[in-house]
Design an enzyme around this catalytic site. Sequence first.
Site, PDB file in Angstrom:
ATOM      1  N   PHE A 128       3.452   6.844   1.490  1.00 59.04           N
ATOM      2  CA  PHE A 128       4.485   7.550   0.732  1.00 59.04           C
ATOM      3  C   PHE A 128       3.910   8.381  -0.416  1.00 59.04           C
ATOM      4  O   PHE A 128       4.649   8.979  -1.171  1.00 59.04           O
ATOM      5  CB  PHE A 128       5.485   6.542   0.166  1.00 59.04           C
ATOM      6  CG  PHE A 128       6.047   5.636   1.230  1.00 59.04           C
ATOM      7  CD1 PHE A 128       7.057   6.074   2.062  1.00 59.04           C
ATOM      8  CD2 PHE A 128       5.534   4.366   1.407  1.00 59.04           C
ATOM      9  CE1 PHE A 128       7.564   5.250   3.054  1.00 59.04           C
ATOM     10  CE2 PHE A 128       6.032   3.536   2.395  1.00 59.04           C
ATOM     11  CZ  PHE A 128       7.044   3.975   3.227  1.00 59.04           C
ATOM     12  N   SER A 129       2.590   8.428  -0.522  1.00 62.87           N
ATOM     13  CA  SER A 129       1.950   9.094  -1.650  1.00 62.87           C
ATOM     14  C   SER A 129       1.884  10.600  -1.441  1.00 62.87           C
ATOM     15  O   SER A 129       1.671  11.085  -0.328  1.00 62.87           O
ATOM     16  CB  SER A 129       0.537   8.542  -1.844  1.00 62.87           C
ATOM     17  OG  SER A 129      -0.166   9.282  -2.804  1.00 62.87           O
ATOM     18  N   PRO A 137       0.823  -1.219   0.000  1.00 66.82           N
ATOM     19  CA  PRO A 137       0.000   0.000   0.000  1.00 66.82           C
ATOM     20  C   PRO A 137       0.844   1.250   0.000  1.00 66.82           C
ATOM     21  O   PRO A 137       1.809   1.387   0.768  1.00 66.82           O
ATOM     22  CB  PRO A 137      -0.811  -0.144   1.297  1.00 66.82           C
ATOM     23  CG  PRO A 137      -0.970  -1.621   1.458  1.00 66.82           C
ATOM     24  CD  PRO A 137       0.330  -2.210   0.959  1.00 66.82           C
ATOM     25  N   CYS A 138       0.468   2.201  -0.880  1.00 67.33           N
ATOM     26  CA  CYS A 138       1.333   3.349  -1.139  1.00 67.33           C
ATOM     27  C   CYS A 138       0.953   4.581  -0.350  1.00 67.33           C
ATOM     28  O   CYS A 138       1.650   5.593  -0.417  1.00 67.33           O
ATOM     29  CB  CYS A 138       1.311   3.685  -2.635  1.00 67.33           C
ATOM     30  SG  CYS A 138      -0.322   4.183  -3.244  1.00 67.33           S
ATOM     31  N   GLN A 139      -0.158   4.551   0.400  1.00 66.69           N
ATOM     32  CA  GLN A 139      -0.599   5.760   1.082  1.00 66.69           C
ATOM     33  C   GLN A 139       0.464   6.374   1.992  1.00 66.69           C
ATOM     34  O   GLN A 139       0.566   7.602   2.081  1.00 66.69           O
ATOM     35  CB  GLN A 139      -1.869   5.483   1.900  1.00 66.69           C
ATOM     36  CG  GLN A 139      -3.073   5.122   1.061  1.00 66.69           C
ATOM     37  CD  GLN A 139      -3.225   3.617   0.920  1.00 66.69           C
ATOM     38  OE1 GLN A 139      -2.244   2.883   0.975  1.00 66.69           O
ATOM     39  NE2 GLN A 139      -4.447   3.166   0.741  1.00 66.69           N
TER      40      GLN A 139
END
EC number: 2.1.1.37
Length: 450
Positions: free
Chosen positions: A116-117, A112-114
């Site tokens: 680092f987004s 899940p990229c949240q």
Amino acid sequence: MRTSSTPRYASAVSDQHEKRSGSRTSVELFAGGGGLARAVHDAGFRPLLFNEFAKRACETLVANGAKKVADGEKPWIPQPGEAVPLVEGDVRDLDMTYLNGEDVDLLAGGPPCQPFSLGGVAKGDEDERNMFPQMFKAVRQIQPKAVICENVRGLLRPSFEPYFDYIQQELSLPFVKREGATWQGHNQTLIDLLKDTSSIPKDERYEVVKVPVNAADYGVPQIRHRVILVAFRADLGVDVNAFEAFVKKQRYSETALIRSMLLGEYWERHPKVPDHVRARVHARLPKTPPADDGCAPWRTLRDALKGIRAGEDPLPEVPLDQLDRKTEHGGFAYHYGWPEARIYDGHTPNELDRPAKTVKAGVHGVPGGESVMLLDQRVADATAQSGWRYLHRYMTVRETARVMTFPDDWNLEGPRGEKMRQLGNAVPVLLGEFFAKAVADALNEAEGSR
């Protein structure tokens, strides 16, 4: 309706493809709506396990042939042609040690990229949604020959650079556990060990390649900036430098697209484009064609709607008087119009003769102008500088799937917003397939040279 009637992973394939699929195996974590899963399969890997947390995404995977593992049961080892076991739930609860003796070729996933987004709160390592540690746990349990890990470009931001360096070092030495230390303390331990790895067994360390990518440079009709980590187990003898040079070589370019437009080749592929649209596009181009850079032209949204896969049919236009949320046009699944699209500052639409904007996964599906498309039709408008105003509408789910390079036989489950969320979270299929094929070729070459 043009949707898959036979489960993708349980369907018969050609002798050649079955031979390739049976010769390499894969495991995918954070499988989502199946972009990387489909890509790895199309690259010739036979999947042994999927894991995904989101309910609707799991329904999509099942709709494409995966089979959910019952609660409390152990996943099976699928044989060629059998359904892939799907474990629905938190990856932190998943024990993959049963796969350690299976000589798994590839572990793939996009944690899940949240954390680092750019669109998130960007807490990084402090965010409980940071699932990189679970990728490292999987590496320890499975000991795959190779790893592909895709994530957002935000990891390359200066504020995240130290932690991203730590991620790469931890992937290099995944068996050196953190054991309660701070990540900074563990990172220093890894740095010291990497100075001399002679004490670490080669099958417990990996050689890591970092590849910042724009999906458009790999033939995807979308501007999508990401970073991909690829790791090879050190005992295999893969030529990592040759692999890195191969995957970083640019194959598609904006320069080549501009050149093809000015020389007329692009318009020959799209002969029905109105003259006023061509004139609008050419108004922003240089007067003379740039030099040939040896690349193929970036693919545009118009290319995607026409079809970029072999045998792919053009998508029919959606009449503006049929934006009724339910009429599927031309027999294509999910190709139905949606009303009330708007254009305003900060909410600019996709243009047909450019790669699409980055498909994103918002709370209610694709946010902003990423899901709005400027059309070829125009109407007189005295308030517009040119005297004309171009019409627009929301992109259909099928059009968005084309931008993500999913084939038309890929099923998507859930309401429209959930379908769009799955697409926005996915790895473009052609991008994932390119990297998976490159990994397979690198493994083949290393094993053939022994």
